[in-house]
Design a protein around this motif. Structure first.
Motif, PDB file in Angstrom:
ATOM      1  N   GLY A 313      10.534  68.262  42.343  1.00  0.00           N
ATOM      2  CA  GLY A 313       9.479  67.587  42.943  1.00  0.00           C
ATOM      3  C   GLY A 313       8.453  67.200  41.823  1.00  0.00           C
ATOM      4  N   GLN A 314       7.125  67.768  42.217  1.00  0.00           N
ATOM      5  CA  GLN A 314       5.813  67.680  41.158  1.00  0.00           C
ATOM      6  C   GLN A 314       5.784  68.811  40.436  1.00  0.00           C
ATOM      7  N   ASN A 315       6.713  69.880  40.501  1.00  0.00           N
ATOM      8  CA  ASN A 315       6.807  70.846  39.638  1.00  0.00           C
ATOM      9  C   ASN A 315       7.721  70.703  38.316  1.00  0.00           C
ATOM     10  N   ILE A 316       7.277  70.903  37.268  1.00  0.00           N
ATOM     11  CA  ILE A 316       7.862  70.607  35.811  1.00  0.00           C
ATOM     12  C   ILE A 316       7.750  71.706  34.949  1.00  0.00           C
ATOM     13  N   ARG A 317       8.829  72.406  34.644  1.00  0.00           N
ATOM     14  CA  ARG A 317       8.576  73.735  33.883  1.00  0.00           C
ATOM     15  C   ARG A 317       9.599  73.383  32.588  1.00  0.00           C
ATOM     16  N   SER A 318       9.641  74.135  31.462  1.00  0.00           N
ATOM     17  CA  SER A 318      10.475  73.805  30.270  1.00  0.00           C
ATOM     18  C   SER A 318      10.590  75.341  29.716  1.00  0.00           C
ATOM     19  N   ARG A 319      11.620  75.764  29.220  1.00  0.00           N
ATOM     20  CA  ARG A 319      12.131  76.597  28.331  1.00  0.00           C
ATOM     21  C   ARG A 319      13.203  76.393  27.425  1.00  0.00           C
ATOM     22  N   LEU A 320      13.543  77.451  26.633  1.00  0.00           N
ATOM     23  CA  LEU A 320      14.945  77.262  25.915  1.00  0.00           C
ATOM     24  C   LEU A 320      16.073  77.627  26.789  1.00  0.00           C
ATOM     25  N   ILE A 321      17.297  77.215  26.693  1.00  0.00           N
ATOM     26  CA  ILE A 321      18.376  77.510  27.444  1.00  0.00           C
ATOM     27  C   ILE A 321      18.620  79.016  27.225  1.00  0.00           C
ATOM     28  N   SER A 322      19.137  79.840  28.006  1.00  0.00           N
ATOM     29  CA  SER A 322      19.496  81.263  27.937  1.00  0.00           C
ATOM     30  C   SER A 322      21.020  81.320  27.153  1.00  0.00           C
ATOM     31  N   THR A 323      21.067  82.458  26.871  1.00  0.00           N
ATOM     32  CA  THR A 323      22.268  82.760  26.248  1.00  0.00           C
ATOM     33  C   THR A 323      23.551  82.998  27.329  1.00  0.00           C
ATOM     34  N   ARG A 324      23.082  83.574  28.491  1.00  0.00           N
ATOM     35  CA  ARG A 324      23.920  83.473  29.514  1.00  0.00           C
ATOM     36  C   ARG A 324      24.299  82.166  30.229  1.00  0.00           C
TER      37      ARG A 324
END
Length: 372
Positions: A313-324
């Motif tokens: 929806g209106q919630n946008i988050r970001s991060r690096l992909i995890s190793t798992r």
């Protein structure tokens, strides 16, 4: 139980794909950290950290049904320097094949030899590297063929690889396992062009392996994403906003469409240097929303690690992909033990072979060949 040897073994992903009905007699990798991961998952008995240049047939005890070799791709890939089989890394094909020749002289020829590498193998040095590999099979008494498999048929990752499969000439071929002509999707136009450039003597030993397509994949990129990842942290709102600022209007439109999709969408983001309207190089963030991740690559050589953009929806988050998550993209289940260090785990998974692809080839080709 069938037996195998695994050269350039990494974390043992080919072993994972072959499964418990295959017994490993030998494995090697000169990267000590990868060897440690292999031992963590498979035990200490078969693996050695010898460079392939130091390996000889005496290191392998017993009769081998299958040899698997995912030899280094750096000199064959688009990102490499174009050295091909003459390069420091991909050139390890030749000492590997020397071990094969020693086994042949000892009358211990492997029944099947599988080579896995990037698609650049087909075109490196105008196809001469591919032809050299084919000549090696021919000279050593093997008929051979090749398939191009995109791992996205099995896992939510776009990862096309070439698999060359040679079989001893004295092993009968079930007619169901070969096709008189190439068949899509595994015999691509690029592969057909490379085969057409083989000299007639070598071409006579080439076969078109007849491999069925798998069932439709029902797992998407979003399905493998962790809500509470370990080893990585969510970016701050300011960091995510900065990432969005690096996007062109077209890429921002993709984000807007994801917001309107009425479901959680996961996009893979890469930072690229692009030219602006004035011809100046500027950094851009490019996002792709689909049910597959981009091809995992090792951090070395300038390849960037994947950043995730999760839109709900209106919630946008970001991060690096995890190793798992990277391990899941390689078809490894969550019992597979990864290094604690992020870079080591990312390098391990990004440099491996997708296990379900190996299982598919084993079930539909290797095992029928050995049982015929």
């Amino acid at each position: 139980m069938s037996t195998f040897a695994e050269f350039f073994a990494g974390g043992g992903m080919a072993r994972s794909g072959l499964g418990p009905d295959w017994a490993c007699l030998f494995a090697n990798d000169k990267d000590k950290k990868k060897v440690a991961s292999y031992q963590l998952n498979w035990g200490n008995a078969e693996i050695t950290d010898k460079d392939v240049k130091e390996v000889s047939s005496t290191d392998i005890i017993g009769e081998i049904d299958l040899v698997w070799a995912s030899f280094p791709c750096q000199d064959l890939s688009l990102a490499g320097g174009g050295a091909g089989l003459k390069g420091e890394h991909s050139g390890t094909f030749y000492p590997f094949w020397k071990v094969i020749e020693q086994l042949i002289l000892e009358e211990r020829s492997p029944k099947i030899i599988v080579l896995e590498n990037v698609l650049g193998t087909l075109s490196s040095h105008d196809g001469e590297d591919f032809r050299a590999i084919c000549r090696s099979y021919k000279k050593s008494g093997y008929c051979f063929g090749a398939v191009v498999v995109d791992a996205s048929l099995f896992v939510p990752q776009s990862r096309k690889r070439l698999f060359m499969i040679g079989v001893k000439n004295d092993i009968g071929l079930n007619e169901a396992l070969v096709s008189p002509e190439p068949i899509e999707p595994f015999h691509t136009k690029r592969l057909r062009q490379a085969v057409n450039q083989l000299d007639p003597n070598c071409r006579d030993s080439f076969v078109w392996w007849n491999v069925p397509t798998p069932p439709h994949r029902n797992v998407t990129f979003a399905d493998i994403i962790e809500d509470r990842p370990t080893g990585v942290v969510w970016h701050s709102e300011a960091e995510t906003a900065r990432l969005l600022e690096l996007m062109t209007p077209v890429n921002l439109a993709k984000v807007t469409a994801a917001q309107r999709s009425e479901r959680r969408m996961v996009g893979g983001v890469y930072r690229r240097m692009r030219k602006d309207a004035d011809g100046n190089k500027v950094q851009r963030a490019e996002v792709q929303f689909s049910d597959v991740a981009g091809c995992l690559r090792t951090p070395r050589g300038g390849s960037s690690r994947q950043t995730l953009l999760i839109v709900d929806g209106q919630n946008i988050r970001s991060r690096l992909i995890s190793t798992r998550e990277t391990a899941r993209l390689m078809g490894l289940d969550d019992t597979y033990k990864l290094p604690e260090n992020y870079n080591e785990a990312y390098h391990l998974t990004g440099d491996g072979v997708v296990a379900p692809v190996v299982r598919h080839l084993a079930h539909h080709l290797f095992e029928p060949l050995l049982s015929y």
